[in-house]
Design an enzyme around this catalytic site. Structure first.
Site, PDB file in Angstrom:
ATOM      1  N   TYR A 157       0.836  -1.212   0.000  1.00  0.00           N
ATOM      2  CA  TYR A 157       0.000   0.000   0.000  1.00  0.00           C
ATOM      3  C   TYR A 157       0.869   1.260   0.000  1.00  0.00           C
ATOM      4  CZ  TYR A 157      -3.387   3.409   1.999  1.00  0.00           C
ATOM      5  OH  TYR A 157      -4.180   4.501   2.249  1.00  0.00           O
TER       6      TYR A 157
HETATM    7  N1  LIG Z   1      -9.670   6.242   5.465  1.00  0.00           N
HETATM    8  C1  LIG Z   1      -8.477   6.656   5.817  1.00  0.00           C
HETATM    9  O1  LIG Z   1      -8.159   6.806   6.999  1.00  0.00           O
HETATM   10  C2  LIG Z   1      -7.451   6.962   4.774  1.00  0.00           C
HETATM   11  C3  LIG Z   1      -6.194   7.428   5.206  1.00  0.00           C
HETATM   12  C4  LIG Z   1      -5.245   7.743   4.259  1.00  0.00           C
HETATM   13  C5  LIG Z   1      -5.524   7.605   2.921  1.00  0.00           C
HETATM   14  N2  LIG Z   1      -6.747   7.133   2.528  1.00  0.00           N
HETATM   15  C6  LIG Z   1      -6.966   6.996   1.086  1.00  0.00           C
HETATM   16  O2  LIG Z   1      -8.225   7.563   0.752  1.00  0.00           O
HETATM   17  C7  LIG Z   1      -8.781   6.847  -0.364  1.00  0.00           C
HETATM   18  C8  LIG Z   1     -10.180   6.373  -0.036  1.00  0.00           C
HETATM   19  O3  LIG Z   1     -10.129   5.590   1.142  1.00  0.00           O
HETATM   20  P1  LIG Z   1     -11.450   5.105   1.916  1.00  0.00           P
HETATM   21  O4  LIG Z   1     -11.089   5.023   3.331  1.00  0.00           O
HETATM   22  O5  LIG Z   1     -12.614   5.913   1.489  1.00  0.00           O
HETATM   23  O6  LIG Z   1     -11.571   3.616   1.325  1.00  0.00           O
HETATM   24  P2  LIG Z   1     -12.846   2.660   1.165  1.00  0.00           P
HETATM   25  O7  LIG Z   1     -12.336   1.266   1.244  1.00  0.00           O
HETATM   26  O8  LIG Z   1     -13.938   3.081   2.107  1.00  0.00           O
HETATM   27  O9  LIG Z   1     -13.305   2.981  -0.317  1.00  0.00           O
HETATM   28  C9  LIG Z   1     -12.519   2.593  -1.421  1.00  0.00           C
HETATM   29  C10 LIG Z   1     -13.419   2.443  -2.628  1.00  0.00           C
HETATM   30  O10 LIG Z   1     -12.602   1.953  -3.702  1.00  0.00           O
HETATM   31  C11 LIG Z   1     -13.319   0.935  -4.366  1.00  0.00           C
HETATM   32  N3  LIG Z   1     -12.420  -0.034  -4.992  1.00  0.00           N
HETATM   33  C12 LIG Z   1     -11.583  -0.896  -4.350  1.00  0.00           C
HETATM   34  N4  LIG Z   1     -10.978  -1.689  -5.256  1.00  0.00           N
HETATM   35  C13 LIG Z   1     -11.444  -1.321  -6.470  1.00  0.00           C
HETATM   36  C14 LIG Z   1     -11.205  -1.803  -7.787  1.00  0.00           C
HETATM   37  N5  LIG Z   1     -10.396  -2.845  -8.028  1.00  0.00           N
HETATM   38  N6  LIG Z   1     -11.834  -1.208  -8.816  1.00  0.00           N
HETATM   39  C15 LIG Z   1     -12.708  -0.172  -8.584  1.00  0.00           C
HETATM   40  N7  LIG Z   1     -12.988   0.314  -7.354  1.00  0.00           N
HETATM   41  C16 LIG Z   1     -12.353  -0.274  -6.308  1.00  0.00           C
HETATM   42  C17 LIG Z   1     -14.159   0.254  -3.277  1.00  0.00           C
HETATM   43  O11 LIG Z   1     -15.252  -0.457  -3.838  1.00  0.00           O
HETATM   44  C18 LIG Z   1     -14.554   1.428  -2.403  1.00  0.00           C
HETATM   45  O12 LIG Z   1     -15.805   1.984  -2.799  1.00  0.00           O
HETATM   46  C19 LIG Z   1      -7.798   5.718  -0.662  1.00  0.00           C
HETATM   47  O13 LIG Z   1      -6.909   6.128  -1.677  1.00  0.00           O
HETATM   48  C20 LIG Z   1      -7.040   5.554   0.637  1.00  0.00           C
HETATM   49  O14 LIG Z   1      -5.757   5.027   0.432  1.00  0.00           O
HETATM   50  C21 LIG Z   1      -7.711   6.796   3.425  1.00  0.00           C
END
Ligand SMILES: NC(=O)c1ccc[n+]([C@@H]2O[C@H](COP(=O)([O-])OP(=O)(O)OC[C@H]3O[C@@H](n4cnc5c(N)ncnc54)[C@H](O)[C@@H]3O)[C@@H](O)[C@H]2O)c1
Length: 254
Positions: A157
């Site tokens: 990641y």
């Molecule tokens: N939540 C946090 O604390 C956090 C912290 C740092 C960075 N981020 C980043 O923010 C972004 C969103 O995170 P989140 O927490 O909302 O994640 P989440 O898991 O809630 O949502 C991710 C979305 O991506 C979609 N997805 C996953 N694999 C896929 C694929 N192969 N094809 C198409 N869609 C796909 C999923 O269906 C989901 O709707 C990500 O890039 C994550 O790395 C999140």
């Protein structure tokens, strides 16, 4: 100055939940025509329904795709552009986050994370670039605070987030002369399903640890991240490119 996004086409990956859902909402609220891309069918539909119930100028539409299938993704986005016009805003948000010590990953597990979290952003950026070069545009990549200090058990990641930062800076340099800006928003710990899945049995402990590490003593929200994305997607940030904007309550600074 308004956001400058009225009627502009915005493509958001991973829009069916968490941060992506709020990004779709914020862009739709600002007047953009949003296309929500995601793997999951039911959440895609219900997210569109929720946003469209707010009655913004343009309805959010949705398209299915698996970012791991890069050939199909390339074809799909080219067809999408031919069908509904050039993309003005691309938000590469979707990511997966498997955990475990390095020796527990098969090579294909590592490669899959790179495909979804980083290579798909390359494919999409490449596909939208001809249109953006003609009319300008903004790409916002979603990074992660984990890249700043490294985190154990998250090598695939965090590696992918590093690749995304490289893409951000390099493409910002290349596309700037054509009026295309490329930036990154790097969230800290935001309570979404991802956090709830990963820390299912230790949520209270994680919550307390996160707040202790932040300078600001409250949890951030998906909307806080979406607001930063909206700013970088909009005309209000017209002189900003190649930048990584931390949205982390003052956890990591720098
Ligand atoms: N939540 C946090 O604390 C956090 C912290 C740092 C960075 N981020 C980043 O923010 C972004 C969103 O995170 P989140 O927490 O909302 O994640 P989440 O898991 O809630 O949502 C991710 C979305 O991506 C979609 N997805 C996953 N694999 C896929 C694929 N192969 N094809 C198409 N869609 C796909 C999923 O269906 C989901 O709707 C990500 O890039 C994550 O790395 C999140």
């Amino acid at each position: 100055m308004t956001w400058g996004l009225d009627g502009k086409l915005a493509l958001v990956t991973g829009g069916a939940g968490g941060i992506g859902e709020e990004i779709c909402f914020a862009l739709a609220e600002s007047g953009a025509r949003v296309v929500l891309h995601d793997l999951q069918n039911a959440p895609r539909a219900s997210v569109c329904e929720r946003i469209n119930a707010a009655g913004f100028a343009h309805e959010v539409t949705t398209t299915f795709g698996d970012l791991a299938d890069l050939d199909a993704l390339q074809k799909d986005v080219v067809s999408l552009v031919a069908e509904i016009g050039p993309v003005s805003v691309l938000v590469n948000n979707a990511a997966i986050n498997p955990r475990g010590p390095i020796e527990t990953y098969a090579l294909e597990d590592f490669v899959r994370v790179q495909a979804i979290n980083a290579h798909a952003a390359f494919v999409l950026s490449q596909a939208v670039m001809p249109g953006m070069r003609k009319a300008g545009g903004a790409i916002v990549n979603i990074g992660s605070q984990t890249l700043a200090g490294g985190v154990p058990d998250m090598v695939p990641y965090v590696s992918a987030k590093g690749a995304l930062l490289g893409l951000t800076r390099s493409l910002a340099r290349e596309a700037g002369p054509y009026g295309v800006r490329v930036n990154m928003v790097s969230p800290g710990a935001i309570p979404t399903d991802l956090e709830r899945r990963v820390w299912a049995d230790q949520l209270a402990r994680v919550e307390a640890e996160v707040v202790a590490k932040q300078s600001l003593k409250f949890r951030g929200s998906a909307r806080d991240v979406a607001n930063a994305v909206l700013f970088l997607a909009s005309e209000k940030s017209r002189f900003i490119t190649g930048h990584e904007l931390n949205v982390n309550g003052g956890w990591h600074m720098g």
